[in-house]
Design a protein around this motif. Structure first.
Motif, PDB file in Angstrom:
ATOM      1  N   TRP A 111      47.971  38.649  38.379  1.00 32.71           N
ATOM      2  CA  TRP A 111      47.505  37.862  36.667  1.00 32.71           C
ATOM      3  C   TRP A 111      49.197  37.275  35.808  1.00 32.71           C
ATOM      4  CZ3 TRP A 111      47.379  39.758  31.698  1.00 32.71           C
ATOM      5  CH2 TRP A 111      47.236  38.644  31.050  1.00 32.71           C
ATOM      6  N   GLN A 161      43.063  48.202  43.377  1.00 34.09           N
ATOM      7  CA  GLN A 161      42.974  46.503  43.744  1.00 34.09           C
ATOM      8  C   GLN A 161      42.892  46.153  41.834  1.00 34.09           C
ATOM      9  OE1 GLN A 161      39.411  46.812  44.889  1.00 34.09           O
ATOM     10  NE2 GLN A 161      39.248  46.062  47.176  1.00 34.09           N
ATOM     11  N   TRP A 188      38.673  40.470  37.302  1.00 35.56           N
ATOM     12  CA  TRP A 188      40.040  39.518  36.812  1.00 35.56           C
ATOM     13  C   TRP A 188      39.833  38.153  36.335  1.00 35.56           C
ATOM     14  CZ3 TRP A 188      42.290  41.972  33.747  1.00 35.56           C
ATOM     15  CH2 TRP A 188      42.135  43.063  33.542  1.00 35.56           C
ATOM     16  N   THR A 219      47.633  47.714  48.850  1.00 36.17           N
ATOM     17  CA  THR A 219      46.499  48.052  46.967  1.00 36.17           C
ATOM     18  C   THR A 219      47.791  49.696  47.209  1.00 36.17           C
ATOM     19  OG1 THR A 219      44.821  48.825  47.800  1.00 36.17           O
ATOM     20  CG2 THR A 219      44.153  46.888  46.493  1.00 36.17           C
ATOM     21  N   TRP A 272      37.150  42.056  41.624  1.00 37.30           N
ATOM     22  CA  TRP A 272      37.710  40.455  41.263  1.00 37.30           C
ATOM     23  C   TRP A 272      36.242  39.739  40.161  1.00 37.30           C
ATOM     24  CZ3 TRP A 272      41.802  38.632  42.490  1.00 37.30           C
ATOM     25  CH2 TRP A 272      42.045  38.358  43.981  1.00 37.30           C
ATOM     26  N   LEU A 289      45.690  43.016  40.945  1.00 42.04           N
ATOM     27  CA  LEU A 289      45.155  41.692  40.435  1.00 42.04           C
ATOM     28  C   LEU A 289      45.978  41.375  38.613  1.00 42.04           C
ATOM     29  CD1 LEU A 289      41.717  42.399  41.208  1.00 42.04           C
ATOM     30  CD2 LEU A 289      42.819  40.307  42.499  1.00 42.04           C
ATOM     31  N   ILE A 303      38.594  33.789  45.164  1.00 38.76           N
ATOM     32  CA  ILE A 303      38.474  34.640  45.167  1.00 38.76           C
ATOM     33  C   ILE A 303      37.288  35.466  46.350  1.00 38.76           C
ATOM     34  CG2 ILE A 303      38.451  37.105  44.345  1.00 38.76           C
ATOM     35  CD1 ILE A 303      39.294  35.299  42.319  1.00 38.76           C
ATOM     36  N   ILE A 330      39.864  39.765  49.079  1.00 36.22           N
ATOM     37  CA  ILE A 330      39.685  41.546  49.412  1.00 36.22           C
ATOM     38  C   ILE A 330      38.684  42.619  49.339  1.00 36.22           C
ATOM     39  CG2 ILE A 330      38.719  41.132  47.324  1.00 36.22           C
ATOM     40  CD1 ILE A 330      40.642  43.024  45.443  1.00 36.22           C
ATOM     41  N   THR A 338      39.530  29.264  38.691  1.00 33.89           N
ATOM     42  CA  THR A 338      39.253  30.767  39.513  1.00 33.89           C
ATOM     43  C   THR A 338      36.914  30.694  40.144  1.00 33.89           C
ATOM     44  OG1 THR A 338      40.828  31.864  38.682  1.00 33.89           O
ATOM     45  CG2 THR A 338      40.320  32.817  40.370  1.00 33.89           C
TER      46      THR A 338
END
Ligand code: F6R
Length: 607
Positions: free
Chosen positions: A416, A408, A311, A391, A308, A412, A298, A347, A323
């Motif tokens: 997920w 955002q 998450w 978004t 980010w 996410l 990410i 993002i 991730t």
């Protein structure tokens, strides 16, 4: 950052140029200027340091109101090459004052070009843009479009340009490379702008120029060329994705946007979640599930990066996907080992951030998959990547990002859940999360209703110069984001730190004038963090505790901010509004410009 606006048509351009420059103000800038001309070769050049209102006052004083100008270019400058002075303000012009240029972004080889041109031309500014104006004169071959192509061939890196040749007063030309340039058409005019939000409420149709395309606009008609060949462009209708940027009754755009959050969240969720069946329904997310990847990387910067961080750990732990979260400017200059089984997600609110965009280029050159999460419709990054999701946060006008961070997080989270259900997330767990998500916008609304509380807290805390924002685990992104907001709005020092890590060094800084904002609602690590806060309390630390409403342990704090209880996974959402409003109120108490913090710009289009 810098903004371009140009107008060619039947009406008098000058009032339009000023009005639309105001629409670019939200991007952040430090000076503004315009050049306008009519078919009788009467022209006006005005430049002013500071706000567009300074330019407007100057224009009001200096221009002859009986003269109408039908062709014009205008610019807001965010200083990169050279100080904030009138000389460095755009438009820039060639030696004979024949070619007038406005330009966004950075010409990396301008020093080389300048030293070659200096033998023949005198330079009056420190800007890279003046080099472009001088190049026009040097390379002019009688045809503005072929000259434009010759000039742009010499430029290294990125630009959006609009140019007028005084000898051809009906004509305006534009070009772009990596920087957005939008052509808008109306009944009797054509606009060029570098910002998709700036004029959307008056235009009926628009198209975006592709890299190395050029546009010639004459008497309200346009033609687009690519390397000398005419190109037919498809135009899009302007619809309600583009809303005018308006402050309504709020004192600042910032507050207005924070108050829009529950609506933003409802919008963002409604596009992807069916709350009746408690299921995810979105074609892009279905397609994503078909793709073969076992790792996610990410890439983002600033507030988008912190979203980010929130998450990433959940992607990893609950969707069983390795991730990594990377700051775009660092990712770009580290060794890139392409991996076809990695999904690279970028993002960006603006969809224009330079280093994020460069990362996309680098990843695509190695044939790897890129996915975007972007707010601004039709922005460069959204058009570059293979697939992605908007978004749907609406136009974000103020420099510091708020409502889009929530947008955002919502995307996410939906992503997920969708990826998790395809792996080891149980349907019943997904459903209980979706149930809690449904309640979230209303919970955020209750926080907005308590704004007096943040004003009172700000009165008390405005005397401090340093702050720690303490987090653990999934609250890291939230703490980092809220400390960033305090820094950028108040210019005070604020740092996000792990509550546990504190005793490995930074605890030495703790004393009563160095408050900690301890984010510790009811969640799995609450007990452990209480012990750490006790350590601060024992050392006379000042504690502003962000605590769950129903938490009965209330002993070790100076002040509290209460937040509603929710599903543990949704906890990162809930401290955001109170702590953002706290920063806004602090900034107001300290007499700072909340919407336009010093030195910052909205779309960071330079590396
Ligand atoms: C902070 C803020 C910035 C942006 C960053 C990335 O409030 O707004 O940190 O988040 O410049 O911008 P985007 O998301 O447009 O790529």
């Amino acid at each position: 950052m810098c903004g371009i606006f140009a107008y060619n048509g039947k009406n008098n351009t000058v009032p339009f140029l000023i009005e639309w420059l105001r629409n670019l103000e939200y991007r952040g800038y430090d000076s503004a200027g315009l050049f306008s001309i009519n078919n009788s070769w009467e022209f006006v050049v005005e430049k002013a340091v500071g706000k567009v209102s300074n330019l407007a006052t100057q224009v009001e004083k200096n221009i002859d109101k009986n003269i109408s100008y039908s062709n014009g270019i205008a610019h807001t400058r965010w200083a990169t090459h050279g100080k904030v002075t009138q000389e460095n303000t755009h438009p820039h012009y060639s030696q004979s004052e024949r070619f007038f240029v406005v330009h966004n972004w950075i010409i990396e080889n301008y020093m080389t070009l300048k030293s070659e041109l200096e033998e023949k031309y005198n330079f009056y500014s420190q800007t890279d843009t003046e080099v472009i104006a001088k190049l026009f004169e040097e390379l002019f071959d009688g045809n503005i479009i072929s000259t434009l192509e010759k000039v742009t061939e010499k430029l290294v890196w990125a630009y959006a340009l609009a140019v007028i040749d005084k000898q051809n007063p009906q004509t305006l030309v534009g070009a772009k490379l990596w920087s957005p340039m939008i052509v808008w058409i109306g009944q009797e005019w054509v606009f060029l702008s570098s910002d998709i939000n700036a004029v959307s409420h008056v235009a009926t149709q628009f198209t975006t120029l592709e890299d190395r395309e050029t546009v010639v606009i004459k008497n309200g008609k346009y033609e687009v060329f690519s390397l000398g060949n005419k190109v037919e462009k498809d135009f899009e209708e302007v619809d309600d994705r583009f809303q005018a940027a308006d402050k309504w009754l709020f004192e600042t755009f910032t507050e207005k946007e924070i108050h829009e959050i529950p609506t933003v969240l409802r919008n963002s969720l409604k596009w992807r979640i069916n709350f009746e069946t408690k299921s995810i329904q979105n074609e892009t997310l279905n397609e994503l599930n078909e793709m073969d990847f076992d790792r996610i990387e990410i890439i983002a910067s600033g507030s988008s990066y912190f979203a980010w961080v929130v998450w990433a750990s959940w992607f990893k732990e609950l969707a069983d996907i390795q991730t990594e979260v990377r700051i775009s400017s660092e990712f770009l200059y580290e060794k890139f080992i392409p991996n076809k089984k990695t999904l690279y997600i970028v993002i960006s609110q603006s969809g224009e951030t330079a280093d994020v965009r460069e990362c996309v280029k680098m990843i695509q050159q190695k044939d790897c998959n890129t996915f975007w999460i972007v707010n601004v419709v039709w922005s460069t990054i959204a058009r570059m990547c293979d697939m992605g999701l908007y978004t749907h946060s609406g136009i974000e006008v103020w420099v510091a990002s708020t409502k889009n961070v929530i947008g955002q997080l919502a995307v996410l989270l939906t992503m997920w859940i969708s990826l998790g259900l395809d792996r080891n997330l149980q349907m019943k767990d997904a459903k209980s999360l979706i149930e809690k998500l449904w309640e979230l916008p209303a919970q955020l609304e209750t926080q907005l209703a308590e704004s007096q509380k943040y004003t009172d807290l700000a009165e008390k805390y405005k005397k401090y110069n340093n702050f720690f924002y303490l987090w653990r685990n999934i609250l890291q992104g939230t703490a980092a984001e809220c400390s960033l907001k305090l820094k950028e709005l108040t210019y005070l020092h604020a740092e996000a730190y792990s509550t546990w890590e504190l005793k490995h060094g930074p605890l030495a800084l703790i004393h009563e004038d160095f408050p900690v904002v301890a984010i510790n609602p009811m969640w799995s690590l609450r007990e452990k963090s209480i012990s750490n806060i006790k350590e601060i309390w024992a050392r006379n630390g000042t504690v502003l505790w962000v605590i769950s409403k129903n938490d009965s342990y209330r002993e070790i704090y100076n002040d509290i901010i209460e937040i509603p209880e929710t599903h543990e996974l949704l906890t990162p959402f809930l401290p955001l509004i109170p702590l953002w409003l706290f920063s806004v109120e602090m900034a107001k108490k300290l007499w700072k410009d909340v919407d336009k913090p010093q030195n910052l710009a909205k779309s960071v289009t330079v590396e």
